[in-house]
Scaffold this motif. Structure first.
Motif, short mmCIF file in Angstrom:
data_model
loop_
_atom_site.label_atom_id
_atom_site.label_comp_id
_atom_site.label_asym_id
_atom_site.label_seq_id
_atom_site.Cartn_x
_atom_site.Cartn_y
_atom_site.Cartn_z
N VAL A 48 6.12 13.78 -6.17
CA VAL A 48 5.84 12.84 -5.08
C VAL A 48 4.33 12.76 -4.85
N ASP A 49 3.65 13.93 -4.87
CA ASP A 49 2.20 13.95 -4.68
C ASP A 49 1.48 13.20 -5.80
N ALA A 50 1.93 13.37 -7.04
CA ALA A 50 1.27 12.71 -8.17
C ALA A 50 1.39 11.19 -8.05
N ILE A 51 2.57 10.70 -7.66
CA ILE A 51 2.76 9.26 -7.53
C ILE A 51 1.95 8.73 -6.35
N LEU A 52 1.91 9.49 -5.27
CA LEU A 52 1.13 9.08 -4.10
C LEU A 52 -0.36 9.00 -4.44
N LYS A 53 -0.88 9.99 -5.17
CA LYS A 53 -2.29 9.98 -5.56
C LYS A 53 -2.60 8.81 -6.49
N ALA A 54 -1.65 8.47 -7.37
CA ALA A 54 -1.85 7.34 -8.26
C ALA A 54 -1.94 6.03 -7.47
N ARG A 55 -1.10 5.91 -6.46
CA ARG A 55 -1.15 4.70 -5.62
C ARG A 55 -2.46 4.62 -4.84
N ILE A 56 -2.88 5.76 -4.29
CA ILE A 56 -4.14 5.80 -3.54
C ILE A 56 -5.32 5.45 -4.45
N ALA A 57 -5.27 5.91 -5.71
CA ALA A 57 -6.34 5.64 -6.66
C ALA A 57 -6.35 4.19 -7.12
N GLY A 58 -5.31 3.43 -6.74
CA GLY A 58 -5.29 2.01 -7.10
C GLY A 58 -4.79 1.73 -8.50
#
Length: 119
Positions: A48-58
């Motif tokens: 979940v954290d990895a996907i969230l960070k990917a979204r935040i990174a654009g």
């Protein structure tokens, strides 16, 4: 590692409905849940954290799909300990020394026994 249930995943990602997460799973933008019971599923927190960070990174949807594929592939490489755990070796207890009772303690125990001694 912590397994997050759907309600917790919704809070972390900011989704308002369960359907939005299931739509992302269908579209390959989110990992499938891990079976944690007969009818219960959860998601590893690091996924979940990895996907969230990917979204935040654009990152684009295509990049997130690749990330989801990698996360699914990593599940297959997690090794579970199949060996018996090491035996527990007992630790010897420290030796306790007997403590002599004080004269007040001896006096109180003799009075309790119904005997009377004069000092």
């Amino acid at each position: 590692m912590v397994i997050l249930r759907l309600d917790e995943v919704m809070k972390v990602l900011g989704h308002r409905s369960k359907a939005s997460i299931y739509n992302q799973i269908r579209d390959g933008l989110f990992t499938k849940g891990v079976l944690i019971g007969h009818r219960a599923r959860g998601w590893p927190d690091y996924e979940v954290d990895a996907i969230l960070k990917a979204r935040i990174a654009g990152q684009s949807e295509e990049q997130i799909r690749e990330l989801v594929k990698k996360l699914h592939a990593n599940r297959l490489t997690i090794h579970v300990a199949t060996e018996a755990p090491a035996p527990i070796v007992p630790i010897p207890a420290p030796k306790l020394q007997a403590v002599k009772p004080t004269w007040k303690e001896r006096l109180s125990t003799t009075r309790l026994e119904g005997q009377r001694h004069e000092l």
